[in-house]
Write an enzyme that holds these catalytic residues in place. Sequence first.
Site, PDB file in Angstrom:
ATOM      1  N   ASP A   1      -4.271  -9.762  -3.782  1.00 34.59           N
ATOM      2  CA  ASP A   1      -3.926  -9.290  -5.130  1.00 34.59           C
ATOM      3  C   ASP A   1      -3.172 -10.334  -5.941  1.00 34.59           C
ATOM      4  O   ASP A   1      -2.187 -10.017  -6.590  1.00 34.59           O
ATOM      5  CB  ASP A   1      -3.085  -8.007  -5.021  1.00 34.59           C
ATOM      6  CG  ASP A   1      -2.833  -7.364  -6.381  1.00 34.59           C
ATOM      7  OD1 ASP A   1      -3.694  -7.473  -7.255  1.00 34.59           O
ATOM      8  OD2 ASP A   1      -1.758  -6.772  -6.566  1.00 34.59           O
TER       9      ASP A   1
ATOM     10  N   HIS B   1      -0.996  -2.234   0.881  1.00 32.64           N
ATOM     11  CA  HIS B   1      -0.459  -3.321   0.065  1.00 32.64           C
ATOM     12  C   HIS B   1       0.809  -2.843  -0.620  1.00 32.64           C
ATOM     13  O   HIS B   1       0.791  -1.865  -1.364  1.00 32.64           O
ATOM     14  CB  HIS B   1      -1.494  -3.752  -0.970  1.00 32.64           C
ATOM     15  CG  HIS B   1      -1.016  -4.866  -1.852  1.00 32.64           C
ATOM     16  ND1 HIS B   1      -0.729  -6.115  -1.373  1.00 32.64           N
ATOM     17  CD2 HIS B   1      -0.772  -4.912  -3.182  1.00 32.64           C
ATOM     18  CE1 HIS B   1      -0.338  -6.891  -2.363  1.00 32.64           C
ATOM     19  NE2 HIS B   1      -0.354  -6.181  -3.476  1.00 32.64           N
TER      20      HIS B   1
ATOM     21  N   HIS C   1       3.655 -12.525  -6.127  1.00 26.15           N
ATOM     22  CA  HIS C   1       2.635 -12.596  -7.168  1.00 26.15           C
ATOM     23  C   HIS C   1       2.825 -11.642  -8.341  1.00 26.15           C
ATOM     24  O   HIS C   1       1.949 -11.573  -9.218  1.00 26.15           O
ATOM     25  CB  HIS C   1       1.239 -12.409  -6.561  1.00 26.15           C
ATOM     26  CG  HIS C   1       0.999 -11.061  -5.948  1.00 26.15           C
ATOM     27  ND1 HIS C   1       0.917 -10.866  -4.586  1.00 26.15           N
ATOM     28  CD2 HIS C   1       0.808  -9.844  -6.499  1.00 26.15           C
ATOM     29  CE1 HIS C   1       0.685  -9.595  -4.340  1.00 26.15           C
ATOM     30  NE2 HIS C   1       0.611  -8.950  -5.481  1.00 26.15           N
TER      31      HIS C   1
ATOM     32  N   ASP D   1       3.709  -4.271  -3.066  1.00 26.68           N
ATOM     33  CA  ASP D   1       4.245  -5.350  -3.890  1.00 26.68           C
ATOM     34  C   ASP D   1       5.733  -5.499  -3.605  1.00 26.68           C
ATOM     35  O   ASP D   1       6.497  -4.527  -3.725  1.00 26.68           O
ATOM     36  CB  ASP D   1       4.019  -5.043  -5.369  1.00 26.68           C
ATOM     37  CG  ASP D   1       2.556  -5.199  -5.767  1.00 26.68           C
ATOM     38  OD1 ASP D   1       1.918  -6.135  -5.271  1.00 26.68           O
ATOM     39  OD2 ASP D   1       2.063  -4.384  -6.562  1.00 26.68           O
TER      40      ASP D   1
END
Length: 1029
Positions: free
Chosen positions: A372, A260, A577, A262
């Site tokens: 997430d 993951h 997000h 970001d």
Amino acid sequence: MYHQPVLKNRRTLLERAEKFISDIYFTDCNLRGRLFGDTHPLESVSVFLSEKRILYSEAIQQNFQLCKVGDAFGPTWWTCWFKVVLKIPEAWRGKEVHLRWESDGEGMVWRDQQPLQGLTKEGEKTSYVLTDLHVLISIFSITLYVELACNGLFGAGKGSMIAAPDPNRKFTLQKAELVVFNQDVRELLTDFEMLVDIVKILGEGEQRGFQALFTANEMVNLCDPANPSSFAAARSLAQKFFAQKNGESQHVVHAMGHCHIDSAWLWPYEETIRKCARSWVTVIRLIENNPEFVFTCSQAQQFQWVKSWYPNLFSEIKQFVQKGQFIPVGGTWVEMDGNLPSGESMVRQFLHGQNFFKDEFAHYCKEFWLPDTFGYSAQLPQIMKGCGISRFLTQKISWNLVNTFPHNTFFWEGIDGTQVLTHFPPGNSYEMKGKVEDLINTVKNNKDKGRANHSGFLFGFGDGGGGPTQLMLDRLQRVRDTDCLPKVQMSSPDVLFSQLESDSSLLCTWVGELFLELHNGTYTTQAKIKLGNRHCEALLHDVEVASCLALCKTDSFKYPACKLQELWRLLLLNQFHDVIPGSCIEMVVEDALKYYDGKPVLLSAYFLPTIDFRRISLIKVNLIYMAVLNTLPWERTEVISLPAEDAQTRLALVKVPSVGVAQVTETAEPKDSVSVTMMNGLLKATIDQTGRLMSLLLLQTNRETIFEGCLGNQFTLFDDVPLYWDAWDVMDYHLQTRKPVIEVIEPAKVVRSGTHQGSVSFSLRISGKSTIRQEIVLDACCPYIKFNTQVDWEESHKFLKVEFPVQVRSPNATYEIQFGHLQRPTHRNTSWDWARFEVWGHKWADLSEHGFGVALLNDSKYGYSIHENIMTLSLLRAPKAPDANADMGHHNFTYALMPHTGPFQDALVIQYAYNLNFPLHVFHGVISEPWSAFSVNSPAVILETVKQAESRENALLIRLYESHGSSVTTTLSTSLPLHKAWHCDLLERPDSIIPVSKTTSGISLTFKPFQIRSLLLIINLLTSPLPII
């Protein structure tokens, strides 16, 4: 004869095994101390520092200065390029040789213009294998380059991970050397680690735990760290233990590599590009060495970045995508926030993401992948299904602060009844490490035991990237089928969901939103980002509508498809997000605001000639030469401001047809004048000296809106100190710190009193540093009273809200969400109700009882709280991490209060909220007669989108949705020259199964509650122009 004693003390045996592999204790004589053998210095290390992120080709042309281990470099966000010259000693031939590199920055190894591997200490990647280059390096000196970012895996927070970055931090080169790596020691260490963890996790109540304990102890007895020939016997004992298999009923774990990343968070967008490259090139090396390894990867934007900046790496990725080992998932442009983007924005996330994956990898994604984000809209199942996706994976709901979500594998049903198979990996993480604890938790936490016997297992360093390591793969390989642990198979999302689908008859269904009971401060933090998002969503909508009208009415007009794609993708990127929620560092906020600030300028270049339709000449500013464009699908009668040659604002009351244009005339007069008492024939407002509503009367029924003895438009200030996640969280206890804002700077005074508009202004002091200035406006023919607000905000850990206590009693309030609405309780009976003390909504929220209700509208806010009869809109927060200056400065926003008779649907609350957010557009020109392009004959159906189709220049994409929660049949009428029409899905793929029903008045459409429908309209473009004089 000597007999070896049988030891029974669990503690001593366990600690003995732990110390045998410890990297702290007894490393002079234990196994861990033998992991690395001889070392050899590098021939030379030199460095070049750059303030900017530059390409490899540019970097290697620079002047490098000699440096040494222990030197520090920086400051934060700079880049160090190291030139590393090395030669492996001839005596090391046949041994596994590594470049050992340790630094607190993020590194990547380069050679011959190619990225080779990431080097990140926090991601347990501190060496690069040189064995493949051994022949060359033994003969020649070889030069490698290490690109080092002056930031860590999680940015550069000062004092804590989520603190604002330290701009002056230095990053140290801690190790740089050649070293012999003992693979046999690594294999044995992994055996020991897994056995020790089984002992610790299973505890004293499990026989299998004691078997692992005695196996590990016997291995210590057999193993002499100084004698590698003793390792085989010890490994044989471990293999015997791991080979003892499970029964057929054991839970199956589907292991998938995951990383993951970001797209921005504690680092800027630009650094994410390099994080992707560092992580993914390392994954490619793992795939090359592990044929069964499968890696999942989301976010089309990140693939696009790698394609642009690292084309050779992208080519390698495409090869492994074809082999099924590097698997694109998600189907969206970024992993967006699940609450705040509009419905159309969510559709575009999938449209741009799925089209990218189809174009680049020849297939669409089958799974929506959003592990997430901070909650999930109840309209997502329908949007997913409309984009070809019927499977959903996340795990964030496991973060709930109050209530434990009751399922891991279930069907999620949206507000329209659409269901998707949903899976929360029971390990409650998207970055597991392949450890025994992860595997045991996956079984123990599974809340659907007996209903689902398969679970996802995502392993690899995440958030800041990094991804899987060889050690994680080795751990999982040891215990593929070991008694006491779940069965482990390297798998893919498709295999996992196929297994779940094949045995889904007993699965439960969850209806409605997936509300995260945490991070509800993100509905308010970074108000300027939220304002930019809402306004740009509206502006893109309006430009698309106007461009379609121009396309159909002007032969020479070319639809700005490329520019609109570029601008949409910037908007979608900012909906990541950690960006639109405001949980990012200041550098990211600055980047996001630049994207927003640039859009109006760019779009106006397309918008103005569009609404002029290339046929209107610019004439002097005069009422008879002004026209108005309405981009919404209903007729509007509103007061507008006109450009004036002097400083005085000129107002006019106009009536404009749906999706059409009309002339501004002097004859449009309201039936009732607005007086100094703020009365417009629909409403009567009484305002005190502090700007609070003493009364708001709905004149039609003489019904009072404000609760007796209370005041509306009451600003309130709260202390706002969360437990840890500063920008993310507002805690329930903040409600006990309420302080009304009542100090007057300028008392209320009349600003305007006239035919079209009345207004009153006032200003208040929040504190010694912060003030509010507000103009309360009541327009002719308008059913709501509007509050144009300016706040100068310089607070620390405070929360500003505005309250309206109303004369309504209802157990539920209604909130707009994407393409619809839902209800939430106004009471706090249960823990599930209490956990919703702060909730999200879009343009409006409504509190109604039978026959009467009140709607609260806004142009840029998302946080609400409606408890009992008090309607509260959240305005501004002041967290200090990860952005120490979050929300500081000047803010402009508008909200409105709308009392109404009957249900909010019949009162047209939904339409008026659109009107507030999509203002009429005034332009120079003369329209011979009002003209409408589209209309819908049911107020329940909203024509949301008019744009050019993705694949056909002569086709328009029309998107509508049912907004009342009712089953309805309506007619879509158009004055455009319609040739053909098809139903299509949200990816604009025609659906020949559903016939289009044409009538003489238009296209007949049937909707179920909250259903979204899309149409492709083939238009004859060679037509007469608009009726323009």
